[in-house]
Design an enzyme around this catalytic site. Structure first.
Site, short mmCIF file in Angstrom:
data_model
loop_
_atom_site.label_atom_id
_atom_site.label_comp_id
_atom_site.label_asym_id
_atom_site.label_seq_id
_atom_site.Cartn_x
_atom_site.Cartn_y
_atom_site.Cartn_z
N CYS A 8 0.98 -1.14 0.10
CA CYS A 8 -0.03 -0.03 -0.06
C CYS A 8 1.00 1.25 -0.15
O CYS A 8 1.97 1.07 -0.52
CB CYS A 8 -0.99 -0.11 1.06
SG CYS A 8 -0.31 0.14 2.75
N ARG A 14 -3.55 -0.70 5.10
CA ARG A 14 -4.06 -1.64 4.32
C ARG A 14 -3.26 -2.98 4.07
O ARG A 14 -3.64 -4.05 4.07
CB ARG A 14 -4.12 -1.05 2.80
CG ARG A 14 -5.40 -0.22 2.93
CD ARG A 14 -5.46 0.69 1.96
NE ARG A 14 -4.51 1.58 1.41
CZ ARG A 14 -4.38 2.50 0.73
NH1 ARG A 14 -5.42 2.39 -0.43
NH2 ARG A 14 -3.60 3.57 0.87
N ASP A 131 -7.80 4.37 1.04
CA ASP A 131 -7.06 4.43 2.31
C ASP A 131 -8.07 4.92 3.27
O ASP A 131 -8.52 5.94 3.48
CB ASP A 131 -6.00 5.60 2.10
CG ASP A 131 -5.10 5.60 2.96
OD1 ASP A 131 -5.10 4.89 3.98
OD2 ASP A 131 -3.75 6.11 2.78
#
Length: 178
Positions: A8, A14, A131
């Protein structure tokens, strides 16, 4: 050993959620000794930082301990020893493919949600996972739900590749196979 890296932006939300969910799933499938999973970020902004507390709390509720996690940046040299590079969003996918030293390395880069059968047939541009860092706990729940929905497909695809590597053990399965 089959090797996967989830990527990520900063490696604090994530990608660690994906890393720990995938590790557990491979263990549950009896593949923990044959598959290695880690994570990284395309940025070094969070280098060395722990997992975001909101992601850590969610993982803890899921029975996963991310307390030892320290963010790391993706090093393009990793293409040499990774079989699958899982991008969590389109910006990561594009960046990773641009970092790839050659076409075979670029082909290792896939969006995690490509493995979610519920979104099979969706446009590639619709497969990113946003996000949650900018939101609240509910955003982390939504993000984790998207990650968790793709995990079984990753496990099936990798198990198929591992079976195909053993003569007579079966055929390679695509992400969409059930």
């Amino acid at each position: 050993m089959y090797s996967i890296v989830a990527v990520c932006t900063g490696n604090i939300c994530r990608s660690p959620m994906a890393e720990f969910a995938l590790r557990r799933a491979f263990e549950a499938a009896g593949l923990g000794e044959r598959v290695r999973v880690d994570s990284a970020g395309v940025s070094d902004e969070e280098l060395g930082n722990p997992v975001d507390p909101r992601a850590g709390d969610l993982l803890c509720r899921e029975g996963l301990d991310a307390s030892a996690h320290a963010a790391q940046a993706f090093d393009p040299a990793r293409f040499a020893d990774r079989d699958l590079v899982l991008a969590l969003d389109l910006v990561h996918w594009r960046r990773l493919r641009a970092l790839a030293p050659d076409a075979p390395a670029a082909e290792k880069v896939r969006l995690l949600r490509e493995f979610d059968p519920a979104v099979a047939g969706s446009e590639h541009t619709e497969l990113g996972i946003y996000d949650p860092w900018y939101g609240g706990a509910e955003d982390f729940e939504t993000t984790y739900g998207m990650i968790a929905a793709a995990v079984p497909g990753v496990v099936r695809a990798v198990a198929g590749e591992l079976d195909a590597a053993v003569p007579g053990a079966g055929r390679a399965r695509d992400a969409g196979d059930a």
